[in-house]
Design a protein around this motif. Structure first.
Motif, PDB file in Angstrom:
ATOM      1  N   GLY A  98     -13.023  -6.013  18.518  1.00 46.34           N
ATOM      2  CA  GLY A  98     -12.954  -6.948  17.390  1.00 46.34           C
ATOM      3  C   GLY A  98     -11.508  -7.141  16.952  1.00 46.34           C
ATOM      4  N   PRO A  99     -11.286  -8.050  16.005  1.00 45.55           N
ATOM      5  CA  PRO A  99      -9.921  -8.349  15.559  1.00 45.55           C
ATOM      6  C   PRO A  99      -9.265  -7.182  14.812  1.00 45.55           C
ATOM      7  CG  PRO A  99     -11.529  -9.421  14.117  1.00 45.55           C
ATOM      8  CD  PRO A  99     -12.294  -8.830  15.266  1.00 45.55           C
ATOM      9  N   ALA A 100      -7.926  -7.128  14.869  1.00 47.04           N
ATOM     10  CA  ALA A 100      -7.172  -6.143  14.085  1.00 47.04           C
ATOM     11  C   ALA A 100      -7.443  -6.441  12.612  1.00 47.04           C
ATOM     12  CB  ALA A 100      -5.673  -6.282  14.386  1.00 47.04           C
ATOM     13  N   TRP A 101      -7.666  -5.419  11.824  1.00 46.62           N
ATOM     14  CA  TRP A 101      -7.981  -5.640  10.404  1.00 46.62           C
ATOM     15  C   TRP A 101      -6.834  -6.301   9.658  1.00 46.62           C
ATOM     16  CZ3 TRP A 101     -11.120  -0.604   8.935  1.00 46.62           C
ATOM     17  CH2 TRP A 101     -12.413  -0.728   9.474  1.00 46.62           C
ATOM     18  N   ILE A 102      -5.601  -6.063  10.114  1.00 49.66           N
ATOM     19  CA  ILE A 102      -4.466  -6.707   9.460  1.00 49.66           C
ATOM     20  C   ILE A 102      -4.554  -8.234   9.643  1.00 49.66           C
ATOM     21  CG2 ILE A 102      -2.872  -6.441  11.450  1.00 49.66           C
ATOM     22  CD1 ILE A 102      -1.622  -5.632   8.050  1.00 49.66           C
ATOM     23  N   ASP A 103      -5.092  -8.664  10.789  1.00 49.39           N
ATOM     24  CA  ASP A 103      -5.258 -10.109  11.024  1.00 49.39           C
ATOM     25  C   ASP A 103      -6.382 -10.675  10.159  1.00 49.39           C
ATOM     26  OD1 ASP A 103      -3.199 -10.145  12.875  1.00 49.39           O
ATOM     27  OD2 ASP A 103      -4.525  -9.820  14.589  1.00 49.39           O
ATOM     28  N   VAL A 104      -7.404  -9.863   9.905  1.00 53.03           N
ATOM     29  CA  VAL A 104      -8.483 -10.299   9.014  1.00 53.03           C
ATOM     30  C   VAL A 104      -7.892 -10.496   7.603  1.00 53.03           C
ATOM     31  CG1 VAL A 104     -10.718  -9.711   8.000  1.00 53.03           C
ATOM     32  CG2 VAL A 104     -10.227  -9.081  10.376  1.00 53.03           C
ATOM     33  N   ALA A 105      -7.032  -9.549   7.182  1.00 54.81           N
ATOM     34  CA  ALA A 105      -6.402  -9.669   5.862  1.00 54.81           C
ATOM     35  C   ALA A 105      -5.594 -10.959   5.779  1.00 54.81           C
ATOM     36  CB  ALA A 105      -5.503  -8.455   5.592  1.00 54.81           C
ATOM     37  N   LYS A 106      -4.900 -11.322   6.859  1.00 53.87           N
ATOM     38  CA  LYS A 106      -4.105 -12.563   6.871  1.00 53.87           C
ATOM     39  C   LYS A 106      -5.007 -13.775   6.744  1.00 53.87           C
ATOM     40  CE  LYS A 106      -0.221 -10.905   9.605  1.00 53.87           C
ATOM     41  NZ  LYS A 106      -0.117 -10.505  11.001  1.00 53.87           N
ATOM     42  N   LYS A 107      -6.164 -13.744   7.431  1.00 55.10           N
ATOM     43  CA  LYS A 107      -7.096 -14.867   7.391  1.00 55.10           C
ATOM     44  C   LYS A 107      -7.518 -15.168   5.952  1.00 55.10           C
ATOM     45  CE  LYS A 107     -11.867 -15.871   8.909  1.00 55.10           C
ATOM     46  NZ  LYS A 107     -12.985 -15.397   9.752  1.00 55.10           N
TER      47      LYS A 107
END
Ligand code: HEC
Length: 105
Positions: free
Chosen positions: A45-54
């Protein structure tokens, strides 16, 4: 005396900076999400830091993320499907993980 004080302040500052970079996944995240997620790199799955950016700038980020973790499926990352609730996370665990993810930067 003054120079000793300054160098101690610098060392303390570096220690703080170091611990921020090495943000660690909460223990429950490691057991119930860690097989597919890491904070700063893509896995299944996606890196959680990228989810935060989204969700950056979205005041409802934590509740939207919690809702998505609960229902699972696809959220547009084009990776694969996430199992609902990860590996059996409870609602309380999901809420705290969602807040943790939304707060990453
Ligand atoms: C079996 C693998 C797997 C497990 C376990 C898993 N995930 Fe996921 N997760 C995924 C995949 C794959 C995606 C991306 C789906 C897509 O392509 O859109 C994803 C996406 C996400 C997203 C992005 C949601 C969004 O709105 O964009 C979040 C947040 C997330 N997972 C959190 C978690 C949490 C928290 C746990 C543990 C409770 C967890 N995941 C467990 C595979 C997993």
């Amino acid at each position: 005396m003054k120079s000793i004080f300054i160098s101690m302040t610098v060392v303390a500052g570096l220690m703080v900076a170091g611990s921020v970079q090495a943000t660690d996944m909460p223990a429950v995240g490691k057991t119930k999400c860690g097989a597919c997620h890491a904070i700063d790199k893509k896995m299944v799955g996606p890196a959680w830091i990228d989810v935060a950016k989204k969700y950056k700038g979205d005041v409802n980020a934590a509740s939207k993320i919690a809702a998505n973790i609960t229902k699972g499926g696809e959220f547009g990352w084009k990776m694969s499907k996430m199992p609902p609730k990860g590996m059996n996370a409870t609602d309380a665990e999901i809420k705290s993980l969602a807040e943790f993810i939304a707060g990453l930067k």
